[in-house]
Design a protein around this motif. Structure first.
Motif, short mmCIF file in Angstrom:
data_model
loop_
_atom_site.label_atom_id
_atom_site.label_comp_id
_atom_site.label_asym_id
_atom_site.label_seq_id
_atom_site.Cartn_x
_atom_site.Cartn_y
_atom_site.Cartn_z
N VAL A 161 30.76 25.79 -77.41
CA VAL A 161 30.62 27.24 -77.35
C VAL A 161 29.14 27.60 -77.36
N VAL A 162 28.83 28.73 -76.74
CA VAL A 162 27.53 29.36 -76.89
C VAL A 162 27.72 30.50 -77.90
N THR A 163 26.95 30.45 -78.98
CA THR A 163 27.10 31.43 -80.05
C THR A 163 26.41 32.74 -79.68
N ARG A 164 26.66 33.75 -80.49
CA ARG A 164 26.09 35.08 -80.21
C ARG A 164 24.57 35.07 -80.21
N ASP A 165 23.96 34.13 -80.95
CA ASP A 165 22.50 34.05 -80.96
C ASP A 165 21.97 32.99 -80.00
N GLY A 166 22.84 32.48 -79.11
CA GLY A 166 22.38 31.64 -78.02
C GLY A 166 22.31 30.16 -78.29
N ARG A 167 22.97 29.67 -79.33
CA ARG A 167 23.00 28.23 -79.60
C ARG A 167 24.21 27.60 -78.93
N LEU A 168 24.05 26.37 -78.45
CA LEU A 168 25.16 25.60 -77.91
C LEU A 168 25.67 24.67 -78.99
N LEU A 169 26.94 24.84 -79.36
CA LEU A 169 27.54 24.03 -80.42
C LEU A 169 28.75 23.28 -79.87
N ARG A 170 28.92 22.04 -80.33
CA ARG A 170 30.15 21.30 -80.07
C ARG A 170 30.94 21.24 -81.37
N LEU A 171 32.15 21.80 -81.34
CA LEU A 171 32.97 21.91 -82.53
C LEU A 171 34.20 21.03 -82.40
N PRO A 172 34.49 20.20 -83.41
CA PRO A 172 35.73 19.42 -83.36
C PRO A 172 36.94 20.33 -83.50
N ALA A 173 38.04 19.92 -82.91
CA ALA A 173 39.25 20.74 -82.95
C ALA A 173 39.68 21.05 -84.38
N VAL A 191 33.40 30.22 -75.19
CA VAL A 191 33.80 28.85 -74.90
C VAL A 191 33.28 28.48 -73.51
N VAL A 192 32.60 27.31 -73.40
CA VAL A 192 32.07 26.90 -72.10
C VAL A 192 32.65 25.59 -71.59
N ARG A 193 33.11 24.70 -72.53
CA ARG A 193 33.61 23.40 -72.07
C ARG A 193 34.51 22.82 -73.16
N VAL A 194 35.49 22.01 -72.76
CA VAL A 194 36.42 21.40 -73.71
C VAL A 194 36.70 19.96 -73.30
#
Length: 320
Positions: A161-173, A191-194
């Protein structure tokens, strides 16, 4: 860009030293983009070219401006007054699908059906249920979409996901706290990729199952109408042993109309735009059904379709 100027809050996104590669459109019509074909405009629509493009815009956008990602718009009612702030719509740069071991990595703009078909071509089973879900993968994660015996919580490994402040995070399910038609994502994130897990299986068997799901959906649902999928969630078992459509039918709401909106005769948990419905007609019909079902059964139906934006003529709360 159009001849309509950007609102003041959005002018930081188009300056001498910064130009997003994606497309910024003020007062962008949204109705034609939704499955119901109703609704007002987005104050600003942003269609990013890439994840980096999206992150840069999110970093620059004033934090008081709301952000709303929209996917295929298959399960939303955009209200007639439109949507304040920035609507984000992912497109070509977010539609890649690649095999990753026993799984697929898919961009959030990919249609659910496309992912199911790609999995079949790759000999990967476990994603066939996506063939029965209208919409895109990003939206499927956000609402834990499910059908035909599976859901996103069952197959998701991770989400970026790209957060509201512009960070790209990969989150485990496991961090998404999945529930029935629910996932917990960072507020206003996109959400940008899964990555979706699957297992090897003969492609012919996978295609057969997809064909069965498509046939079952076509037989039971008004798939060729202007609709938005299931209108209401099925009640929790401790509320009622009957499904939403059974409660709606028992309350005499099959075929019920408000203006140009109608509960489907074929599947009465589906609302239809019969041709000239407004968003207010659709939402009013849903509220009328909820009142009748509660009066008849004591059960309060909860919306599954999301209603977003402002009613017609309502004022904006966004800074000028």
């Amino acid at each position: 860009m159009t001849d309509i100027p950007l609102p003041q809050w959005a002018q930081v996104l188009d300056t001498d030293d910064f130009h997003p590669r994606g497309r910024l459109t003020p007062q962008a019509a949204l109705g034609a983009r939704t499955w119901f074909r109703v609704g007002g405009p987005a104050e600003v629509l942003f269609q990013p070219a890439s994840t980096e493009d999206l992150a840069q815009v999110m970093q620059r956008l004033p934090l008081e401006v709301p952000v709303l990602p929209l996917g295929a718009c298959s399960n939303v009612i955009v209200r007639d007054g439109g949507i304040d702030g920035m609507v984000i719509r992912l497109a070509r740069g977010f539609s890649t699908i690649t095999r990753d071991g026993e799984g697929l990595v898919a961009g959030a703009a990919c249609l659910d059906m496309t992912v199911a078909e790609h999995a079949a071509e790759s000999g990967l089973s476990g994603l066939e249920f996506l063939a029965g879900i209208p919409g895109s993968i990003g939206g499927a994660v956000a609402m834990n979409a499910g059908a035909y015996g599976s859901d996103m919580a069952t197959v998701l490994d991770w989400v970026e996901v790209v957060t509201r402040d512009g960070r790209l995070l990969r989150l485990p399910a496991a961090s998404l706290d999945f529930g029935y038609r629910h996932a917990t994502l960072p507020p206003q994130s996109v959400v940008v990729r899964v990555r979706l897990a699957a297992v090897d299986a003969p492609p012919a068997a996978i295609r057969q199952r997809i064909g069965e799901i498509r046939a079952a959906r076509e037989a039971a649902q008004p798939v060729r109408a202007r609709t938005g999928g299931s209108t209401f969630r099925n009640p929790d078992p401790d509320e009622s042993g009957r499904r939403a459509w059974e409660l709606i039918d028992a309350a005499g709401c099959r075929g019920l109309r408000v203006g140009g909106a109608q509960m489907s005769e074929k599947h009465c948990n589906f609302m239809l735009n019969t041709g000239d419905a407004t968003a207010a007609d659709l939402e009013g019909l849903g509220d009328a059904v909820r009142r009748r079902v509660h009066g008849h059964t004591g059960v309060t139906l909860r919306w599954e379709i999301k209603r977003i934006g402002r009613p017609a003529h309502a004022g904006t709360g966004i800074p000028a």
